[in-house]
Design a protein around this motif. Structure first.
Motif, PDB file in Angstrom:
ATOM      1  N   ASN A  92     -68.179  21.982 -17.388  1.00  0.00           N
ATOM      2  CA  ASN A  92     -68.466  20.714 -18.068  1.00  0.00           C
ATOM      3  C   ASN A  92     -69.559  20.818 -19.129  1.00  0.00           C
ATOM      4  O   ASN A  92     -69.875  19.843 -19.800  1.00  0.00           O
ATOM      5  N   LYS A  93     -70.130  22.016 -19.313  1.00  0.00           N
ATOM      6  CA  LYS A  93     -71.085  22.204 -20.403  1.00  0.00           C
ATOM      7  C   LYS A  93     -70.367  22.475 -21.729  1.00  0.00           C
ATOM      8  O   LYS A  93     -70.993  22.575 -22.782  1.00  0.00           O
ATOM      9  N   ASP A 115     -60.915  24.756 -15.796  1.00  0.00           N
ATOM     10  CA  ASP A 115     -61.888  25.843 -15.911  1.00  0.00           C
ATOM     11  C   ASP A 115     -61.632  26.682 -17.162  1.00  0.00           C
ATOM     12  O   ASP A 115     -62.264  27.716 -17.367  1.00  0.00           O
ATOM     13  N   THR A 125     -66.054  14.353 -15.594  1.00  0.00           N
ATOM     14  CA  THR A 125     -65.331  14.809 -14.407  1.00  0.00           C
ATOM     15  C   THR A 125     -64.560  16.074 -14.754  1.00  0.00           C
ATOM     16  O   THR A 125     -64.162  16.284 -15.904  1.00  0.00           O
ATOM     17  N   PHE A 126     -64.318  16.905 -13.760  1.00  0.00           N
ATOM     18  CA  PHE A 126     -63.680  18.210 -13.990  1.00  0.00           C
ATOM     19  C   PHE A 126     -62.255  18.041 -14.519  1.00  0.00           C
ATOM     20  O   PHE A 126     -61.467  17.259 -13.983  1.00  0.00           O
ATOM     21  N   SER A 130     -66.492  29.443 -14.430  1.00  0.00           N
ATOM     22  CA  SER A 130     -66.585  28.800 -13.122  1.00  0.00           C
ATOM     23  C   SER A 130     -66.431  27.286 -13.271  1.00  0.00           C
ATOM     24  O   SER A 130     -66.833  26.701 -14.285  1.00  0.00           O
ATOM     25  N   ALA A 131     -65.847  26.659 -12.266  1.00  0.00           N
ATOM     26  CA  ALA A 131     -65.652  25.208 -12.304  1.00  0.00           C
ATOM     27  C   ALA A 131     -66.986  24.471 -12.424  1.00  0.00           C
ATOM     28  O   ALA A 131     -67.068  23.404 -13.038  1.00  0.00           O
ATOM     29  N   GLU A 132     -68.055  25.066 -11.878  1.00  0.00           N
ATOM     30  CA  GLU A 132     -69.380  24.417 -11.910  1.00  0.00           C
ATOM     31  C   GLU A 132     -69.958  24.371 -13.322  1.00  0.00           C
ATOM     32  O   GLU A 132     -70.691  23.446 -13.671  1.00  0.00           O
ATOM     33  N   SER A 133     -69.643  25.362 -14.145  1.00  0.00           N
ATOM     34  CA  SER A 133     -70.245  25.418 -15.486  1.00  0.00           C
ATOM     35  C   SER A 133     -69.334  24.865 -16.581  1.00  0.00           C
ATOM     36  O   SER A 133     -69.768  24.683 -17.709  1.00  0.00           O
ATOM     37  N   GLU A 166     -63.504  21.384 -22.373  1.00  0.00           N
ATOM     38  CA  GLU A 166     -62.491  21.797 -21.400  1.00  0.00           C
ATOM     39  C   GLU A 166     -61.105  21.482 -21.944  1.00  0.00           C
ATOM     40  O   GLU A 166     -60.910  20.500 -22.668  1.00  0.00           O
TER      41      GLU A 166
END
Length: 414
Positions: A155-156, A182, A178-179, A150-153, A159
């Motif tokens: 950045n952990k 995914d 920043t994103f 998911s785009a929300e997770s 990428e």
């Protein structure tokens, strides 16, 4: 086509005692890589995946735990799998790329054509043969296992951007603010021995910026041959500079993948491995209908030495270790029960880890909501914890050698 004489070796990074502090209290007396998931040490799962590779010459575990902590396991797994497994202790942390380079002479002693590099705290199906086949087709020096999240997770993790057609790694950034994408790095790689030349260049700080400007891999090989003098990270120091150079490629898995950073995630990953046993190791899964043996529901692992009353009901997603004693009427759901635990009559354990030599009294409960990402999403009883009769422990962490005679909820018992 690969020659039948070509050998591969595997390197598994196991870290050390200064790492994995989030894994406490279950790592107080057991190194994190030896903590059991689905009844097998965490490191056993990637080793077993490597064993399925044809022409596997050796498996190396690299970390900075003391040798004695791995000696018994390394000996037993080498005998069991009939492949040499060796533990190599770093004198200090070198980073994953630095450690690979530090032990390059040992890693290359069988003259392997390819080197697999895996991180111990990764849970996945490890599609190594498919990765190797794809890697040979790409013709680069390395291939990364990747997965969409998911785009929300995202950045952990690391990428990355890959060419949708050629699968070339075009851009890589570790835990960006920043994103970026995914698509993330799974921490599983296959390299040709040319990776050592790339690491060698990166051991010189001034050359790290120049690595981005290198037009061809041949230029990397002309670098000076010197030992690394510092910490070399695979992600920032190797993957990022080599992205977009037609040297690194990606292989996307559509199967499960998790990172095992916390005890809660270990419980989730134990369930994933138990489910995978249906296909890879069905003989490890327990069965029972409640007549002569306990009722087994779903995927359950029971060590042969465990003693379980026929009226107990076990599962799904339960792992029971050696010399565990489970009395009449006990109910176990989604839990890991470690060695020498006693669970007395009519007790319930749900979404919990029960530490070695612990005891849960009659009609007592150790339970939680089962939110694997929350700090108190599972209940953890440390080693030698005694829960007395009719005591309920909910969403709590109990450190070793404690006795509970009153119920607790959402607490950390120090």
């Amino acid at each position: 086509m690969a020659s039948s004489e070509e050998k591969v070796v595997a390197v598994i990074m196991v870290g050390g005692p200064t790492k994995g502090t989030e894994f406490r209290p279950v790592s107080f007396n057991t190194p994190k890589p030896l903590f059991p998931l689905a009844g097998q040490p965490m490191v056993h799962h990637p080793i077993s995946a490597c064993k399925r590779m044809p022409n596997l010459a050796q498996v190396f575990l690299i970390g900075f735990y003391e040798d004695r902590e791995f000696a018994l396991y390394v000996s037993s797994i080498s005998n069991e799998l009939k492949v040499p497994v060796r533990y190599l202790k770093e004198d200090k942390p070198h980073g994953s790329a630095g450690a690979l380079y530090y032990f390059r002479d040992l890693i290359m002693e069988d003259a392997p054509s390819h080197i697999f590099l895996l991180n111990c705290d990764v849970c996945c199906s490890f599609p190594l043969p498919d990765m190797l086949e794809a890697h040979r087709g790409y013709g680069g020096i390395g291939t990364l296992l990747v997965i969409k999240v998911s785009a929300e997770s995202a950045n952990k993790f690391g990428e990355l951007v890959a060419d949708p057609i050629t699968k070339e790694l075009l851009h890589y950034t570790e835990k960006p603010e920043t994103f970026v994408s995914d698509l993330i790095n799974c921490g599983v790689y296959v390299f040709t021995p040319k990776i050592f030349s790339a690491i060698q260049v990166s051991t010189h700080r001034e050359d790290r910026a120049n690595l981005r400007q290198v037009p061809s891999f041949e230029a990397l090989q002309s670098a000076t041959r010197s030992l690394p003098t510092d910490f070399v990270r695979l992600d920032q120091d190797i993957l990022s500079p080599l992205a977009g150079k037609k040297q690194l490629y990606t292989y996307e898995t559509m199967d499960f993948w998790e990172q095992i950073k916390t005890p809660g995630m270990s419980l989730k990953c134990s369930a994933l491995y138990l489910s995978q046993f249906q296909f890879t190791s069905p003989h490890l899964l327990a069965s029972g209908d409640g007549s002569e043996s306990a009722t087994i529901i779903g995927d359950v692992y029971v060590h042969p030495s465990a003693k379980i009353h026929p009226t107990a009901k076990i599962g799904p997603n339960v792992s029971i270790s050696a010399n565990v004693r489970i009395a009449a009427g006990v109910r176990l759901i989604s839990c890991i029960i470690l060695d020498d635990v006693e669970i007395k009559e009519n007790a319930v354990v749900m979404h919990a880890i029960v530490g070695r030599k612990s005891s849960i009294g009659r009609w007592s409960r150790a339970q939680a909501e089962g939110d694997y990402n929350a700090k108190l999403g599972i209940t953890i009883l440390g080693e030698a914890v005694t829960v007395e009769d009719e005591v309920v422990v909910t969403d709590s962490i109990v450190l070793p050698n404690k006795t509970l005679n009153v119920s607790v909820q959402e607490d950390i018992i120090l």
